[in-house]
Motif scaffolding. Structure first.
Motif, PDB file in Angstrom:
ATOM      1  N   GLY A   1      49.206  45.572  26.546  1.00 50.45           N
ATOM      2  CA  GLY A   1      50.301  44.769  26.033  1.00 50.45           C
ATOM      3  C   GLY A   1      51.501  44.770  26.962  1.00 50.45           C
ATOM      4  N   SER A   2      52.453  43.884  26.685  1.00 51.50           N
ATOM      5  CA  SER A   2      53.670  43.808  27.493  1.00 51.50           C
ATOM      6  C   SER A   2      54.505  45.072  27.384  1.00 51.50           C
ATOM      7  N   ASP A   3      54.280  45.864  26.310  1.00 53.90           N
ATOM      8  CA  ASP A   3      54.996  47.119  26.129  1.00 53.90           C
ATOM      9  C   ASP A   3      54.278  48.300  26.771  1.00 53.90           C
ATOM     10  N   GLY A   4      53.175  48.035  27.461  1.00 55.77           N
ATOM     11  CA  GLY A   4      52.428  49.082  28.119  1.00 55.77           C
ATOM     12  C   GLY A   4      51.389  49.756  27.249  1.00 55.77           C
ATOM     13  N   GLU A   5      51.383  49.439  25.953  1.00 55.63           N
ATOM     14  CA  GLU A   5      50.415  50.037  25.038  1.00 55.63           C
ATOM     15  C   GLU A   5      49.089  49.285  25.114  1.00 55.63           C
ATOM     16  N   THR A   6      48.023  49.955  24.692  1.00 63.99           N
ATOM     17  CA  THR A   6      46.691  49.352  24.705  1.00 63.99           C
ATOM     18  C   THR A   6      46.360  48.780  23.335  1.00 63.99           C
ATOM     19  N   TYR A   7      45.922  47.531  23.319  1.00 65.00           N
ATOM     20  CA  TYR A   7      45.508  46.866  22.096  1.00 65.00           C
ATOM     21  C   TYR A   7      44.047  46.444  22.252  1.00 65.00           C
ATOM     22  N   TYR A   8      43.438  46.098  21.140  1.00 68.30           N
ATOM     23  CA  TYR A   8      42.006  45.793  21.144  1.00 68.30           C
ATOM     24  C   TYR A   8      41.770  44.456  20.453  1.00 68.30           C
ATOM     25  N   THR A   9      40.755  43.740  20.911  1.00 69.78           N
ATOM     26  CA  THR A   9      40.509  42.395  20.401  1.00 69.78           C
ATOM     27  C   THR A   9      39.037  42.033  20.513  1.00 69.78           C
ATOM     28  N   ARG A  10      38.639  41.078  19.687  1.00 65.46           N
ATOM     29  CA  ARG A  10      37.302  40.467  19.807  1.00 65.46           C
ATOM     30  C   ARG A  10      37.405  39.091  20.465  1.00 65.46           C
ATOM     31  N   ASN A  11      38.617  38.675  20.777  1.00 68.67           N
ATOM     32  CA  ASN A  11      38.838  37.383  21.406  1.00 68.67           C
ATOM     33  C   ASN A  11      38.596  37.509  22.906  1.00 68.67           C
ATOM     34  N   GLY A  12      37.475  36.991  23.381  1.00 71.81           N
ATOM     35  CA  GLY A  12      37.115  37.090  24.785  1.00 71.81           C
ATOM     36  C   GLY A  12      37.432  35.841  25.586  1.00 71.81           C
ATOM     37  N   ASP A  13      38.438  35.080  25.160  1.00 74.08           N
ATOM     38  CA  ASP A  13      38.835  33.870  25.885  1.00 74.08           C
ATOM     39  C   ASP A  13      39.762  34.290  27.029  1.00 74.08           C
ATOM     40  N   PHE A  14      39.159  34.690  28.163  1.00 72.56           N
ATOM     41  CA  PHE A  14      39.914  35.237  29.284  1.00 72.56           C
ATOM     42  C   PHE A  14      40.040  34.210  30.409  1.00 72.56           C
ATOM     43  N   THR A  15      40.792  34.596  31.435  1.00 70.06           N
ATOM     44  CA  THR A  15      40.939  33.752  32.619  1.00 70.06           C
ATOM     45  C   THR A  15      41.321  34.634  33.797  1.00 70.06           C
ATOM     46  N   TRP A  16      41.015  34.150  35.006  1.00 65.97           N
ATOM     47  CA  TRP A  16      41.441  34.846  36.228  1.00 65.97           C
ATOM     48  C   TRP A  16      42.788  34.295  36.636  1.00 65.97           C
ATOM     49  N   ALA A  17      43.777  35.175  36.786  1.00 68.06           N
ATOM     50  CA  ALA A  17      45.122  34.780  37.185  1.00 68.06           C
ATOM     51  C   ALA A  17      45.456  35.417  38.531  1.00 68.06           C
ATOM     52  N   LEU A  18      46.282  34.737  39.325  1.00 68.36           N
ATOM     53  CA  LEU A  18      46.693  35.263  40.617  1.00 68.36           C
ATOM     54  C   LEU A  18      47.793  36.298  40.420  1.00 68.36           C
ATOM     55  N   ASN A  19      47.681  37.417  41.136  1.00 67.79           N
ATOM     56  CA  ASN A  19      48.746  38.419  41.082  1.00 67.79           C
ATOM     57  C   ASN A  19      49.692  38.232  42.260  1.00 67.79           C
ATOM     58  N   ASP A  20      50.695  39.096  42.349  1.00 66.70           N
ATOM     59  CA  ASP A  20      51.708  38.940  43.391  1.00 66.70           C
ATOM     60  C   ASP A  20      51.186  39.267  44.784  1.00 66.70           C
ATOM     61  N   ARG A  21      49.981  39.807  44.886  1.00 67.41           N
ATOM     62  CA  ARG A  21      49.402  40.136  46.187  1.00 67.41           C
ATOM     63  C   ARG A  21      48.377  39.100  46.639  1.00 67.41           C
ATOM     64  N   GLY A  22      48.250  38.032  45.920  1.00 60.95           N
ATOM     65  CA  GLY A  22      47.301  36.990  46.282  1.00 60.95           C
ATOM     66  C   GLY A  22      45.913  37.201  45.741  1.00 60.95           C
ATOM     67  N   GLY A  23      45.671  38.331  45.093  1.00 63.88           N
ATOM     68  CA  GLY A  23      44.380  38.608  44.486  1.00 63.88           C
ATOM     69  C   GLY A  23      44.280  38.029  43.090  1.00 63.88           C
TER      70      GLY A  23
END
Length: 272
Positions: free
Chosen positions: A106-128
């Motif tokens: 999460g944005s607060d640094g905590e770990t959350y869990y989900t069954r929603n697997g609608d993911f995507t690949w996003a670019l990070n600040d290092r180009g990866g």
């Protein structure tokens, strides 16, 4: 009679919460990974009108005389049954067959869990690239770290095996493991999870700590299916029946208030 007014009022409040819960289920019938909720009720305190005593002949009475004071909502429970698998055109759509959950940071640094697997690949600040959900929150691996790949990988060529291992084709176009797996976690008591939004959950003392499927051999491992999403487990027909029942219960409680009011009016008119 005043007691019946308040008892019926508690019934109307409880049924309003019931209708709100059913309406929320119907609103999320197309939400990926959503788990239906059901309202539970419990009786309020009972007032003793007459304790267990004896009859005029001295014989003991088997029961006392008590009257209830209404109802209230005791809890709103989630139903964790498997939803239908829906085909998706996205290569980053993942469904889980089994009892596992994806882990999200999460944005607060905590770990959350989900069954929603609608993911995507996003670019990070290092180009990866980094695997995230649709809100941009990182998906965690089986080691609890974010899943990051270098800039030399092409997202459309990445595949996922049934155990969540991320693969990339070699020169002969044969998928090879990259040594990273999507994390899958289970819980001793999923009913104790705390809902965080519609599809995110966080652990509690009731749910117990998350059990990592990659390191825990006491659980039945789940299977990741690429190209599919788990739909909501809301049963529309059942929810509509529950909605009708809740509406009729609300009307009956309203009728009890109207009847009590008429009886009180009749009693007030006796002095005339």
């Amino acid at each position: 009679m005043v007691r019946s007014l308040w008892s019926a009022a508690t019934g109307m409040n409880a049924q309003q919460t019931n209708v709100d819960t059913i309406a929320n289920n119907l609103a999320n019938v197309n939400t990926v990974g959503y788990k239906a909720q059901v309202a539970q009720f419990k009786s309020l305190l009972y007032q003793t009108l007459q304790t267990a005593t004896t009859t005029a002949n001295g014989d003991p009475k088997p029961t006392s005389s008590q009257v209830g004071l209404g109802v209230r909502n005791s809890s709103i429970n989630s139903i964790f049954t498997q939803g239908s698998l829906l085909s998706s055109n996205s290569d980053t759509s993942f469904a889980i067959e089994g009892e596992g959950y994806f882990a999200i940071q999460g944005s607060d640094g905590e770990t959350y869990y989900t069954r929603n697997g609608d993911f995507t690949w996003a670019l990070n600040d290092r180009g990866g690239m980094i695997l995230t959900n649709q809100d941009g929150l990182p998906v965690l691996s089986s080691t609890g770290r974010t899943i990051t790949l270098g800039s030399n990988y092409i997202a459309s060529k990445i595949s996922i095996t049934g155990d969540g291992t991320i693969c990339y084709p070699d020169a002969n176009n044969n998928p090879q493991s990259l040594g990273v797996s999507i994390g899958l976690y289970q819980f001793n008591n999923p009913g104790g999870l705390v809902r965080h939004g519609d599809t995110l959950w966080e652990t509690s003392a009731a749910s117990g700590t998350a059990l990592n499927e990659a390191t825990n051999r006491n659980v039945n491992r789940s299977r990741v299916v690429q190209g599919y999403l788990e739909g909501s487990n809301v049963q529309v027909a059942d929810e509509m029946v529950n909605l009708i029942v809740a509406q009729r219960a609300y009307e009956m409680n309203s009728k009890a208030i109207t009847t009590t009011d008429e009886m009180m009016q009749t009693a007030n008119n006796l002095k005339r």
